[in-house]
Design an enzyme around this catalytic site. Sequence first.
Site, PDB file in Angstrom:
ATOM      1  N   ASN A  19       0.813  -1.227   0.000  1.00  0.00           N
ATOM      2  CA  ASN A  19       0.000   0.000   0.000  1.00  0.00           C
ATOM      3  C   ASN A  19       0.850   1.283   0.000  1.00  0.00           C
ATOM      4  O   ASN A  19       0.398   2.321  -0.468  1.00  0.00           O
ATOM      5  CB  ASN A  19      -1.046  -0.012   1.125  1.00  0.00           C
ATOM      6  N   GLU A  37       4.105  -3.481  12.489  1.00  0.00           N
ATOM      7  CA  GLU A  37       3.119  -2.422  12.227  1.00  0.00           C
ATOM      8  C   GLU A  37       1.953  -3.135  11.547  1.00  0.00           C
ATOM      9  O   GLU A  37       2.019  -3.443  10.361  1.00  0.00           O
ATOM     10  CB  GLU A  37       3.800  -1.358  11.356  1.00  0.00           C
ATOM     11  N   CYS A  66      -3.499   1.326   6.867  1.00  0.00           N
ATOM     12  CA  CYS A  66      -3.888   0.781   8.167  1.00  0.00           C
ATOM     13  C   CYS A  66      -4.335   1.875   9.131  1.00  0.00           C
ATOM     14  O   CYS A  66      -4.917   1.562  10.169  1.00  0.00           O
ATOM     15  CB  CYS A  66      -2.786  -0.075   8.750  1.00  0.00           C
ATOM     16  N   GLU A  82       7.807   3.587  14.358  1.00  0.00           N
ATOM     17  CA  GLU A  82       8.606   3.969  13.186  1.00  0.00           C
ATOM     18  C   GLU A  82       8.553   5.482  13.032  1.00  0.00           C
ATOM     19  O   GLU A  82       7.645   6.137  13.554  1.00  0.00           O
ATOM     20  CB  GLU A  82       8.048   3.275  11.944  1.00  0.00           C
TER      21      GLU A  82
HETATM   22  C1  SIN Z   1       0.234   2.090   6.472  1.00  0.00           C
HETATM   23  O1  SIN Z   1      -0.910   2.044   6.075  1.00  0.00           O
HETATM   24  O2  SIN Z   1       0.845   1.047   6.729  1.00  0.00           O
HETATM   25  C2  SIN Z   1       0.989   3.381   6.672  1.00  0.00           C
HETATM   26  C3  SIN Z   1       0.151   4.567   6.593  1.00  0.00           C
HETATM   27  C4  SIN Z   1       0.903   5.857   6.832  1.00  0.00           C
HETATM   28  O3  SIN Z   1       2.133   5.885   6.948  1.00  0.00           O
HETATM   29  O4  SIN Z   1       0.238   6.879   6.909  1.00  0.00           O
END
Ligand code: SIN
Length: 524
Positions: free
Chosen positions: A193, A294, A328, A502
């Site tokens: 993604n 994550e 996510c 992170e």
């Molecule tokens: C993710 O969906 O894993 C990361 C989303 C983000 O960094 O905003």
Amino acid sequence: MSRLLLSQVRRLLVPQIGLLAQESYLGPMTSVPSRCSSFSWATLVGPEAHVAGCWCEAKGGDRFEVLDPGWGRTLGSVANCGSPEAEAAVLGAHEAFQTWSKTTAKERGRVLQRWYSLMMENEDVLAELITAESGKPLFESRAEVAYAAGFLQWFAEEGRRAYGHVIPASRSDCLMFAVPQPLGVAALITPWNFPAAMITRKAGAALAAGCTVVIKPAEDTPFTALALARLAEAAGLPSGVMSVLPCSRSNAPSMGVLLCRHPLVRKISFTGSTATGKELLRLAAQGVKRVSMELGGLAPFIVFDSADVGAAVKGAIASKFRFSGQTCVCSQRFLIHRRVQEDFLSSLSKAVADFRVGRGSEPETTMGPLINSHALEKVERHVKDALEHGANVVCGGKRHSLGGSFYHPTVLADVTPTMACATEEIFGPLAAVITFDTEEEVLAIANSSPFGLAAYVYSRDLAQVVRIVQGLDVGMVGVNEAAISTVEAPFGGVKESGLGREGSFHGLHEYMNIKYVCYGGLQN
Ligand code: SIN
């Protein structure tokens, strides 16, 4: 990959590769394992994997096809790495670690800074590549390139501030201090993604800390990962410090096992589903490896009756429909106070009607397809389940006439907290709206999930905001704001949403151990 895209990628990247002809200021770092064939400079987005400094095919010339997310057409094929390549990459990374870990943070920062600059100089072509592989609209891919490159710049600087500390000693004849040291080889398993940003968020931190890395990109997006490796090499990253091992869905489990069990791998960092994360954790536990996970989210998006509903709708659009709902941190459970529900629903459905669904590469597109037909079927299942249990469609609720994996952005009202769309991660453009009356009730619903990644709260009652923020079991909260991700802030969740952080200075320390030193014998 289309011929046009390939030729653009080559035309734009070839001049940068000339840099490699010059000797790296760090000098030669590692020898190349003999099993690798030499790579071709002419091929920039080609089928080769990047294994311990070599651009090479997988053993036996095995390849897998990379598909366009819209209609599942073949974009190109790429090396299908397996255990031999993973073993070579880990050995190469271990050898490179002996030298890379001894360079100064400033030297490592200079390489990361150059990698950052090369990414930004090639922003357009990288964005096209991300769009081709992931399907996200070009404007989102451009934003991702800047976000991704930003991690390199951040960690280039942050690496120089990886301070230890002096400890007030418990004895007068001792000096006591603690120093952070790089962990060793880190295996980075990254999702489709954010094909660029999830690599740089991990690799930027790891490399700045002095670790070396072996990257297994998602099977849907290997070309972006390989293009980043070309640019890293052009930036002067020494041979073996970073390998990229594309592998098919069927090779992924054995690759995961090898990386998690390999005695020379000291860290596993994974972004993806909670189910896979739990399996990797189980494997990594055998070697007591450091892990960063994550994982999934089920973000509540809470709108109180004191909220600015216009701002909440703007936030809902940004956080729910970013990359067709496939992040996510996308909001999933819209918990709306009964008194503002009608206003919220009518403004949200008006805003949703403005989406232009289409191929990510078309400039007017504001929402692209889902990653594949399985993702589409999951959204369909959630909608069907919700309607069967009494929810109502406010807008959307069906496949798009473009076919393939295109789906209408959808809003459902009268959702209850036990429906599948409120208990399972949707990962699609479906906003499920649940009504609440009290703070206690909304907190109970928000915290009823085993996930705890992000949450969003819209309210103008300051005391209420503090109560809710304190009560939410999550790693990140947006208050009257939905765009929370940034390189400077710690990203990560609690409960089954993951372990570790992170980005920010915390991200760097995920790749370092603390060594305590007790220096005795100081008495006269
Ligand atoms: C993710 O969906 O894993 C990361 C989303 C983000 O960094 O905003």
